[in-house]
Design a protein around this motif. Structure first.
Motif, short mmCIF file in Angstrom:
data_model
loop_
_atom_site.label_atom_id
_atom_site.label_comp_id
_atom_site.label_asym_id
_atom_site.label_seq_id
_atom_site.Cartn_x
_atom_site.Cartn_y
_atom_site.Cartn_z
N SER A 247 53.07 46.66 48.65
CA SER A 247 52.61 47.40 47.42
C SER A 247 51.71 48.30 48.15
O SER A 247 50.99 48.22 49.42
CB SER A 247 51.19 47.72 45.75
OG SER A 247 51.00 46.65 46.66
N LEU B 244 52.59 55.14 44.79
CA LEU B 244 52.18 54.34 44.43
C LEU B 244 53.66 53.59 45.27
O LEU B 244 54.57 54.16 44.13
CB LEU B 244 51.80 53.38 43.19
CG LEU B 244 51.75 51.69 43.53
CD1 LEU B 244 50.89 51.70 44.75
CD2 LEU B 244 51.85 51.55 42.06
N PHE C 223 44.89 49.14 42.64
CA PHE C 223 46.15 48.87 42.01
C PHE C 223 46.40 46.89 42.12
O PHE C 223 45.87 47.12 43.24
CB PHE C 223 47.66 49.30 42.60
CG PHE C 223 48.41 49.22 42.36
CD1 PHE C 223 49.54 48.85 41.29
CD2 PHE C 223 49.41 48.03 43.55
CE1 PHE C 223 51.23 48.30 40.78
CE2 PHE C 223 50.69 47.17 43.16
CZ PHE C 223 51.16 47.65 41.67
N PHE D 227 45.83 49.24 36.51
CA PHE D 227 45.47 49.94 37.58
C PHE D 227 43.85 50.03 37.40
O PHE D 227 43.51 50.05 36.17
CB PHE D 227 45.88 51.60 37.98
CG PHE D 227 46.52 51.84 38.02
CD1 PHE D 227 47.49 52.46 39.42
CD2 PHE D 227 48.67 51.66 37.04
CE1 PHE D 227 48.94 52.29 39.47
CE2 PHE D 227 49.77 51.35 37.72
CZ PHE D 227 49.50 52.10 38.97
N ARG E 188 39.94 48.43 33.44
CA ARG E 188 41.62 47.98 34.50
C ARG E 188 41.67 49.56 33.41
O ARG E 188 41.64 49.70 31.48
CB ARG E 188 41.67 47.43 33.70
CG ARG E 188 43.38 47.24 33.69
CD ARG E 188 44.31 45.66 33.91
NE ARG E 188 44.23 45.25 32.20
CZ ARG E 188 45.07 43.94 31.80
NH1 ARG E 188 45.62 43.19 32.43
NH2 ARG E 188 44.41 44.28 30.48
N THR F 267 56.73 50.81 45.85
CA THR F 267 56.34 48.72 45.40
C THR F 267 57.68 48.65 45.88
O THR F 267 58.86 49.15 45.77
CB THR F 267 55.78 48.48 43.90
OG1 THR F 267 56.91 49.33 43.23
CG2 THR F 267 54.05 49.07 44.11
N LEU G 209 52.08 45.97 36.41
CA LEU G 209 50.79 46.51 37.65
C LEU G 209 50.03 47.33 36.47
O LEU G 209 50.35 47.49 35.53
CB LEU G 209 52.22 48.17 37.32
CG LEU G 209 53.85 47.65 38.52
CD1 LEU G 209 54.74 47.43 37.45
CD2 LEU G 209 53.99 49.19 39.00
#
Length: 214
Positions: free
Chosen positions: A164, A173, A124, A134, A142, A175, A132
């Motif tokens: 994060s 996740l 991430f 991934f 990506r 943040t 954001l």
């Protein structure tokens, strides 16, 4: 790491400084540690990454592939490798030798402020523009991007991801953002390969990334 460009090692019990390692020319923005030598890796706003010999308390090697300040570092919890993030690009490295393994396409994301990686090889990155992203750790592909939403009453400019981390399960996740919020994200339990198709050949993506690297 600190603004005086040094990396310091402290004894937790005695609160005494053991090593003060000098070599960077600007603020040390990020640090990671690993079990194998070199045990300490630092990223600086001088655009370099340094790997340090903890026993000797001195620099082991310097990686100079970035052109912009290195703001984020993260280890892969499953293997001896790490990633670095800057304004120009995200790079993946071999953890012992410092060999460059991969350049990840950052796309239209702003400056990378933070990186996180879980045991499922999900990388991430969070940006100063609130994006954001991934990635697949192995290929650098990506597969997901979206922008965070500032909480009501905040300025649009406060849509910025500062820090994060994945939780211990690796499924959520967390943040920390400029709108003074901490957000927790999870996978969409209703998502399927049909509802969220990804037109991607992982092995071909790895081969393409290697060609781009050289």
């Amino acid at each position: 790491g600190s603004r005086d460009a040094s990396v310091r090692v402290w004894d937790v019990r005695s609160k005494q400084e053991i090593h003060r390692m000098i070599g960077h020319k600007d603020t040390v923005q990020s640090l990671i540690v690993q079990s194998a030598e070199p045990q300490i890796i630092s990223g600086s706003m001088d655009s370099t990454i340094k790997m340090w010999d903890l026993v000797a308390g001195k620099e082991a090697m310097t990686l100079t592939h970035h052109k912009k300040g290195v703001r984020a570092l993260v280890r892969n919890p499953r293997e001896l490798s790490f990633a670095s993030g800057a304004a120009d690009v995200i790079k993946k490295w071999e953890g012992r030798s410092g060999r460059l393994m991969l350049n990840l396409k950052k796309g239209d994301q702003g400056i990378v402020n933070t990186l996180a990686c879980n045991k499922k090889d999900v990388l991430f990155s969070g940006g100063d523009d609130g994006t954001l992203n991934f990635y697949d750790w192995r290929s650098g592909y990506r597969y997901c991007q979206f922008r965070t939403t500032p909480q009501p009453g905040s300025l649009e400019s406060e849509a910025c991801v500062l820090a994060s981390a994945f939780d211990v399960t690796g499924t959520r996740l967390i943040t920390a953002e400029a709108d003074k919020s901490i957000k927790i994200w999870r996978e969409d339990p209703a998502a399927t390969e049909q509802s969220h198709p990804v037109a991607w050949d992982r092995d071909q993506a790895v081969r393409d990334a290697m060609v781009e690297r050289f």
